[in-house]
Structure formats: C-alpha cells, structure tokens
Design a protein around this motif. Structure first.
Motif, short mmCIF file in Angstrom:
data_model
loop_
_atom_site.label_atom_id
_atom_site.label_comp_id
_atom_site.label_asym_id
_atom_site.label_seq_id
_atom_site.Cartn_x
_atom_site.Cartn_y
_atom_site.Cartn_z
N ASP A 37 -19.71 47.32 84.50
CA ASP A 37 -19.63 48.42 85.25
C ASP A 37 -18.44 49.25 84.73
N GLY A 38 -18.19 50.48 85.18
CA GLY A 38 -16.91 51.17 84.66
C GLY A 38 -15.79 50.72 85.46
N ALA A 39 -15.94 50.20 86.74
CA ALA A 39 -14.55 49.66 87.39
C ALA A 39 -13.99 48.63 86.52
N THR A 40 -14.74 47.89 85.96
CA THR A 40 -14.28 46.68 85.23
C THR A 40 -13.28 47.05 83.92
N ILE A 41 -13.89 48.25 83.30
CA ILE A 41 -13.14 48.72 82.34
C ILE A 41 -11.90 49.50 82.63
N VAL A 42 -11.90 50.19 83.93
CA VAL A 42 -10.78 50.78 84.40
C VAL A 42 -9.65 49.36 84.66
N GLU A 43 -10.06 48.40 85.40
CA GLU A 43 -8.99 47.41 85.65
C GLU A 43 -8.40 46.69 84.26
N LEU A 44 -9.47 46.57 83.40
CA LEU A 44 -9.15 46.15 81.99
C LEU A 44 -7.80 46.93 81.28
N VAL A 45 -8.02 48.42 81.30
CA VAL A 45 -7.21 49.26 80.85
C VAL A 45 -5.69 49.11 81.68
N ALA A 46 -6.12 48.98 82.93
CA ALA A 46 -4.48 48.91 83.87
C ALA A 46 -3.85 47.76 83.47
N ALA A 47 -4.81 46.44 83.36
CA ALA A 47 -4.11 45.25 83.15
C ALA A 47 -3.26 45.57 81.60
N ALA A 48 -3.88 46.13 80.66
CA ALA A 48 -3.38 46.19 79.23
C ALA A 48 -2.16 47.03 79.36
N GLY A 49 -1.90 48.05 80.45
CA GLY A 49 -0.70 48.89 80.31
C GLY A 49 -0.89 50.06 79.60
N ASP A 245 -4.39 40.84 77.26
CA ASP A 245 -3.38 39.99 76.74
C ASP A 245 -3.10 40.19 75.19
N TRP A 246 -3.99 40.31 74.60
CA TRP A 246 -3.93 40.79 72.98
C TRP A 246 -3.26 42.35 73.00
N PHE A 247 -3.47 43.37 73.72
CA PHE A 247 -2.87 44.32 73.52
C PHE A 247 -1.42 44.21 73.97
N ARG A 248 -1.07 43.49 75.02
CA ARG A 248 0.22 43.14 75.44
C ARG A 248 1.11 42.27 74.41
N GLU A 249 0.69 41.68 73.35
CA GLU A 249 1.14 40.86 72.35
C GLU A 249 2.40 41.78 71.55
N LEU A 250 2.12 42.85 71.51
CA LEU A 250 2.90 43.73 70.71
C LEU A 250 3.50 44.70 71.82
N GLY A 251 4.79 45.36 71.55
CA GLY A 251 5.35 46.08 72.30
C GLY A 251 6.28 45.78 73.60
N THR A 252 6.57 46.23 74.47
CA THR A 252 7.48 45.88 75.65
C THR A 252 6.55 45.66 76.96
N ALA A 253 7.22 45.16 78.13
CA ALA A 253 6.16 45.01 79.21
C ALA A 253 5.85 46.51 79.75
N GLU A 254 6.78 47.53 79.54
CA GLU A 254 6.67 48.85 80.01
C GLU A 254 5.74 49.59 78.93
N SER A 255 6.15 49.44 77.75
CA SER A 255 5.46 50.08 76.84
C SER A 255 4.67 49.25 75.75
N PRO A 256 3.59 48.70 76.03
CA PRO A 256 2.84 47.86 75.23
C PRO A 256 2.22 48.38 74.24
N GLY A 257 1.97 47.50 73.14
CA GLY A 257 1.32 48.18 71.95
C GLY A 257 1.98 48.73 70.86
N THR A 258 1.31 49.42 70.23
CA THR A 258 1.91 50.02 69.01
C THR A 258 1.93 51.52 69.13
#
Length: 493
Positions: A37-49, A245-258
């Motif tokens: 469901d959509g709520a699960t995706i919203v939670e995932l994106v929130a966790a990814a930051g 967790d994969w998304f947060r492997e790069l970047g910083t805690a407040e600015s994760p990713g590329t």
C-alpha cells in the motif's frame, strides 16, 4: 541487480530504449511499490531520508504526507514532475532526461501510487525539444509495457521564462496561464482547479487566476498536487528496490545519497556528474570541472542565482544542504558557477541583478521596480561610474526589494548581491570613485547545452526585455500587466 554507487541515477551513457532499461532493473521498483500500500512506500521514503533535489532540500516524505493529509473528497491528486530547468549554472535535469527518462517516469509513478494520484504530468520548456522528444518516446514505450494502465503520463511544454520553474508558476502554466507565482502555502498547490463560485468555498488563498486551491483538513473540493524535481523522482526506483539502508550507505545522516552536480565558469571544463553528498566542494570542482584554469586561483563559487557566493576559504565545505548553508551559501540545485581571480565580482552581481529583474513577472512591484533599479545601479558601479551615495542606495533597495513578494526571486536579489557587498568589500571599493573604465555586467543566463566540455549559454537572454519580449524597445509594461489570462477574464472586485 545491484546498481553501482557511482551511477545511482545518472548512468555513464544514455540508455537507448526500454528493453535496455529493463535489463538494468527498470520497472522493478514500480512493481515492488504496487505490491504494497501507499503508506508503506511513504514510510520507506521517510526512512531513506530523501530530500528534494530541486533546490530547497525539503524532506520528500513529509511533502507526500502533507498532500495525503489535504486530499480532496472529490478529486484525486496529480503528480507533477518539474522539468522546467532554468537555474543559471544548472544542467543536471536535462542530462538526466537525456540519459535515463525511464527512472524519472518510474519514480513519478511510484510517487503517484504512494499519494493516491490518478495522473502524472511532466512539465518542461518547449525549448527543450531534445528532452521533450526523449520523454514522448519513453512514455510511448512504457504505455505499451502497461506501466500507465491506471495512471496516465503526459508532457506539457511551456515558456522560456525563469519563473516557469517556480513550483506554483509551473502549475499556472499547466492550467494554461502565464508563469505567475501564486499566493499560497505549499499544500495549496493544485492542478485540478475549482473556480471559487463553482466550489462555493473561500479558503482565503488565491492563485494568479483567482481559483480555489486545495486547503487543509479536506475542507475544499480542490485536490492538492505533488510537484517534485526530475532528480528527486529518479531516486525513488532505487530506494524501493534496494531499501532505505542502501540509500543511506552514501552521503551523511542529514543529507543521504548522491547529488547530480553541474560545474561551469572559470574551470578547465564544464560538466555534469553524480557525486556522494558530503564530498568537499573543492573535490567536486576538481572532479567535474578539472579545477581552476592554469595559473589562476578560485576566489568564489555561486550556486545558481539563489544562494550567496561562497569565498575560496569555504571550498572545503562538504556538499550537503546543511553544511553549505552553515558556511554562508547553499546547495540549491547543485549548479556551481566558479569565479577565479580574473573575475570582477561586482560585474557578476550586476549580471545577476539584471537577470532576476528581467525575469521578474511584475506581480510584486518592489521586485520588478527595485530589481531594475538595482541592476542599473550595479551596472553603474561595475563601470566605475558610481559614488558612495549610489552604494548606499543599493543597500536601501536591497532592504525593500522583497517587500510583499509572493515567490523567492526578490529574496535572491538580496542574498546574491548582498553577499558580494558584504563578503567582497574590496571589490566594491575598487569601483567607487575609480578612474578606470570598469567592467560590463557579466552575462548571466541559463545553460542551453554543454558541448565538449564547454557551456553554451542561452543567447536570447541578451535581448530579453523586462516586459518579456525581445522587441528593440521595452514597452514599459510588466509581464503581469501585459499578458492577459487566456482562460479567465479579470472581473471587477
């Protein structure tokens, strides 16, 4: 199949077609998203930051939650992809669309599922013919593949104006009007409009066309719209496929990713590349632009025309939203214009002021009138024809230019020009009462293309008048007065 860290959203070469994209996993993220469901995706994106890559860096999941919270009981939301890139110094969205439009469309469809939207609109400039054509072909391919069976995707093309990229002005263009920003907080940005007398609801907010827009708490019938940047949507398939967790492997805690950066100006070359957030700005300039030109030194870096100039002493600042802001600048859309020791920073400020004043729509009188006065005075200062009274007047105009502003353009005058006056007083002082010929304002315009490591600027900006025509003589009318609303005549209040 795991993606390479260096090509999370920007592949090394253009993906030729959908079969090639699918071979690298295109469509898998959408399928995974639609299995929950959509709520699960919203939670995932929130966790990814994930934070928006259009300039503000706003948390994406929080924006989605706001759209959901203000949904209409009558109509479903629309997802809008902002592909109207026009920030000087920035070319990353067009490069993404040239290389991989599939991830952008897939990400938009994932977002549509998450917020319960019933359609996706990709808004881009008519001048971006290459990118628009690439999108149309990609949409036809994914239509045939069945991705859009329940959520259609379409392309809307709009004008050349800088304000087309402003989120509420973008929605005005989609609704068939000029790119004039709306007076409304972010949650009131709707594409599906309901005229006030039809809705019989007064929310206290107004668009440029005086239509009712989505409000809080489901009190209105107009639905909200989820608008986001090209690069933001391109990140979503990977997050869904590989996890937070994969998304947060790069970047910083407040600015994760590329982040996909553009480097141009006084460097060995210009270019676009994806880097890990947290990389020092100096390293970004070296990697993408080859560093300073031989025999020269970098003195300042400007992120588009929306953030203060950063002095050379700040070049080791990590490229993150928060670190660059703390250093006195900003990440913006990660379009870094580099100036070396041959640059006249007063002439740079004059060029920025001219660009912003011309691109102002004129809905806010201080923005247009004071902006043009700033541009004239700064040109006079750059030409070494100004005295201290002129400098003082520049300061007073900077204080007033953003009064009553409905968008950020006037504030950009303050932060960019103000940073030159405050951080580089010697450059200003060298022009006050000087006997030399001075300098012409630096030409500031959007990037039309990058060819063989060289930037091609949009030359039409040279002839653009404050009334948004290219006539030999400016009419003296502001665009907001000159351009009539084609959809709704102005009634007497």
């Amino acid at each position: 199949m795991q993606q390479s860290d260096s090509t999370r959203v920007l592949p090394d070469a253009a993906i030729p077609d959908l079969p090639a994209a699918k071979a690298s996993g295109a469509g898998d993220g959408l399928a995974d998203a639609r299995s929950v469901d959509g709520a699960t995706i919203v939670e995932l994106v929130a966790a990814a930051g994930l934070r928006g890559r259009g300039g503000a860096g706003f948390p994406v999941a929080r924006k989605w939650q706001t759209v959901i919270a203000n949904s209409s009981p009558v109509l479903r939301p629309t997802v809008v992809v902002n592909a109207a890139e026009g920030e000087p110094g920035c070319f990353k969205d067009r490069e993404l669309l040239r290389r991989d439009p599939y991830s952008v469309i897939e990400g938009a469809l994932i977002a549509a599922h998450a917020v319960g939207a019933d359609s996706v609109i990709i808004a881009t400039k008519a001048a971006f013919a290459r990118e628009a054509a690439r999108l149309e072909v990609a949409i036809a391919e994914i239509d045939a593949e069945g991705w859009t069976k329940t959520i259609p995707v379409s392309v809307v093309t709009g004008p050349e104006e800088y304000l087309f990229g402003e989120e509420t002005a973008l929605l005005e263009v989609i609704d068939g009007r000029p790119p004039f920003p709306r007076i409304a907080p972010p949650y009131r940005e709707g594409v599906d409009e309901m005229f006030e007398e039809e809705a019989d609801v007064d929310t206290g907010s107004r668009s440029a066309a005086r239509v009712e827009m989505a409000g809080p708490g489901g009190e209105t019938v107009a639905p909200p719209t989820l608008a986001g940047n090209v690069e933001t949507f391109a990140n979503l398939p990977g997050i869904v496929r590989f996890g937070a967790d994969w998304f947060r492997e790069l970047g910083t805690a407040e600015s994760p990713g590329t982040v996909v950066c553009t480097v141009s100006g006084d460097t060995v070359r210009a270019g676009v590349a994806e880097v890990e957030l947290g990389t020092p700005l100096r390293d970004v300039i070296e990697r993408i632009g080859g560093g300073a030109r031989p025999g020269r030194e970098i003195v300042a870096v400007m992120s588009g025309v929306a953030n203060p100039l950063l002095p050379a002493s700040a070049l080791d600042t990590p490229v993150t939203y928060d670190d660059l802001r703390t250093a006195g600048g900003g990440l913006g859309a990660a379009g870094f214009i580099v100036f070396d020791d041959t640059a006249d920073l007063v002439a740079v400020a004059a060029g920025v002021a001219r660009f912003l004043a011309v691109e102002s729509c004129g809905q806010c009188r201080h923005c247009k009138e004071d902006g043009l006065a700033l541009a004239e005075l700064l040109a006079k200062l750059a030409g070494s024809g100004a005295d201290q009274r002129d400098v003082d007047r520049i300061g007073r105009l900077l204080d007033a230019v953003a009064e009553g502003a409905r968008c950020n353009l006037a504030t950009q005058q303050q932060v960019v020009v103000g940073s030159v006056l405050q951080q580089f007083p010697a450059a200003v002082g060298a022009h006050v009462g000087a006997d030399g010929d001075g300098a012409e304002p630096v030409f500031i315009a959007e990037i039309a293309d990058i060819v063989d490591g060289r930037v091609v600027l949009e030359e039409s900006q040279r002839t653009k008048q404050p009334d948004w025509t290219h006539d030999p003589v400016d009419s003296g009318q502001w665009p907001a007065d000159r351009l009539d609303d084609p959809r709704r005549p102005v009634d007497a209040d």
